[in-house]
Design a protein around this motif. Structure first.
Motif, PDB file in Angstrom:
ATOM      1  N   SER A 156       2.144  -3.260 -21.826  1.00 43.30           N
ATOM      2  CA  SER A 156       2.995  -3.969 -20.881  1.00 43.30           C
ATOM      3  C   SER A 156       2.198  -4.675 -19.785  1.00 43.30           C
ATOM      4  N   SER A 157       0.967  -4.245 -19.552  1.00 44.66           N
ATOM      5  CA  SER A 157       0.095  -4.883 -18.572  1.00 44.66           C
ATOM      6  C   SER A 157      -1.323  -4.368 -18.798  1.00 44.66           C
ATOM      7  N   THR A 197      -3.172  -2.882 -16.683  1.00 46.53           N
ATOM      8  CA  THR A 197      -3.235  -1.558 -16.059  1.00 46.53           C
ATOM      9  C   THR A 197      -2.583  -0.505 -16.946  1.00 46.53           C
ATOM     10  N   ALA A 199      -1.129  -7.035 -23.656  1.00 51.31           N
ATOM     11  CA  ALA A 199      -1.239  -6.873 -22.206  1.00 51.31           C
ATOM     12  C   ALA A 199      -1.653  -8.156 -21.496  1.00 51.31           C
ATOM     13  N   PRO A 246       4.802 -11.452 -20.379  1.00 53.05           N
ATOM     14  CA  PRO A 246       5.548 -10.185 -20.421  1.00 53.05           C
ATOM     15  C   PRO A 246       6.729 -10.170 -21.382  1.00 53.05           C
TER      16      PRO A 246
END
Length: 333
Positions: free
Chosen positions: A17-18, A20, A58, A62
């Motif tokens: 999702s990201s 991070t 990632a 999004p």
């Protein structure tokens, strides 16, 4: 003694999702393994094939992760990255899927390599970072990930090997591709057999054969690794299909046959990916394998086939997340 670790990961689109979220997910799985390791003994840890696809998710828009199918996700990504992808498509005369991967290479390479470099250094392990769709990356052994720059028209299913200091020891490209990786799928480039290498490490001489590359007669990769003196075979895998009895029997033709039946390697590590990515479901039982059957319990084997010699550890489930660990004599003992 050395420690062998296979990480069976149950993935989902949310793991990418990201940047991070990706780094945190990888660290969480590695932390589970570290809890079971003896810090006094060197360890070789292997993630599953295609874990780097989550790094690609990632660094893409999004909304991609909310698409119902891989085809819809690809179409969504191309709409958001149309001009960069078009530039690569026209420059190199490649398909849209590869053009999209080329467009995100700088961010993908940085995230994938830096994440696993940091994990190897943090937990002081030799680490096979599954695999990721990477372009050509010129490097010298020991290079720092942040200094590497991808280039060229090719994108390979590539496994990265890191030392306990976080340095990049080597890259291994998959030679035999499945349909999902071919022109109608991710449009990846097959690796070249003559570039397959064996890497000296503190746990022994490591050879990497990504999934199908460890099977015979489809690919001669494992035979080349044996000729080059590999002592530990690492087979990162992602099986996009049900884990039937027939599939389990077929899987015995891979790392298990090369290690136990043929005696080519002292040990083998086969981490499997499980879970669903868009509309693609993956199943399998990860395994740790020893040539010396005396080192292995007699009650280990795939779910429907039953105990077989040489299995040090086998995952209990085919759709689960598990950490397999075995402590064994150093192959150069």
């Amino acid at each position: 003694m050395i420690q062998l670790v296979a990480l069976q990961m149950h993935w989902s689109c949310q793991d990418g999702s990201s940047p991070t979220a990706f780094a945190s997910r990888m660290d969480g799985l590695m932390a589970r393994a570290a809890d079971r390791l003896d810090p006094r003994e060197p360890a070789l840890v292997a993630f599953p094939e295609d874990v780097g696809l989550l790094a690609a998710l990632a660094v893409l828009p999004p909304g991609l992760r909310d698409q119902p199918t891989m085809a819809r996700a690809m179409a969504f990504a191309l709409r958001r990255q149309f001009l960069p992808a078009l530039a690569y498509r026209l420059r190199y005369r490649v398909g849209w899927a590869r053009a999209l991967l080329l467009a995100v290479q700088p961010r993908l390479v940085r995230l994938y390599l830096s994440t696993f470099s940091a994990l190897a250094r943090k937990y002081r392990v030799t680490l096979v970072a599954g695999s990721a769709p990477l372009a050509e990356i010129p490097f010298a052994s020991g290079s720092r990930p942040e200094a590497l720059r991808p280039h060229g028209p090719s994108v390979y299913n590539t496994a990265a090997l890191f030392g306990p200091d976080g340095s990049l020891i080597g890259l291994q490209r998959k030679v035999a591709l499945i349909d999902l990786e071919g022109p109608q799928g991710l449009d990846l480039t097959p690796g070249r057999l003559e570039e397959v290498q064996v890497f000296p490490t503190e746990v022994g001489r490591v050879g990497i054969a990504i999934c199908l590359d460890a099977f015979a007669p489809e690919s001669p990769v494992r035979e080349r690794l044996a000729r080059l003196g590999a002592e530990i075979l690492v087979q990162p895998s992602a099986n996009p299909g049900p884990w039937t009895r027939e599939q389990q029997a077929d899987w015995l033709r891979g790392a298990w046959a090369a290690t136990v039946q043929e005696g080519r390697f002292a040990y083998a590590i086969n981490p499997m990916m499980t879970g669903t990515l868009f509309d693609l479901a993956f199943y399998g039982q990860s395994a740790l394998i020893a040539r010396d059957a005396a080192l292995a319990p007699k009650d280990r084997g795939y779910r429907d086939i039953g105990p077989m010699p040489g299995f040090l550890e086998v995952a209990q489930g085919d759709d689960s997340e598990e950490v397999l660990v075995a402590q064994v004599p150093h192959p150069e003992r």
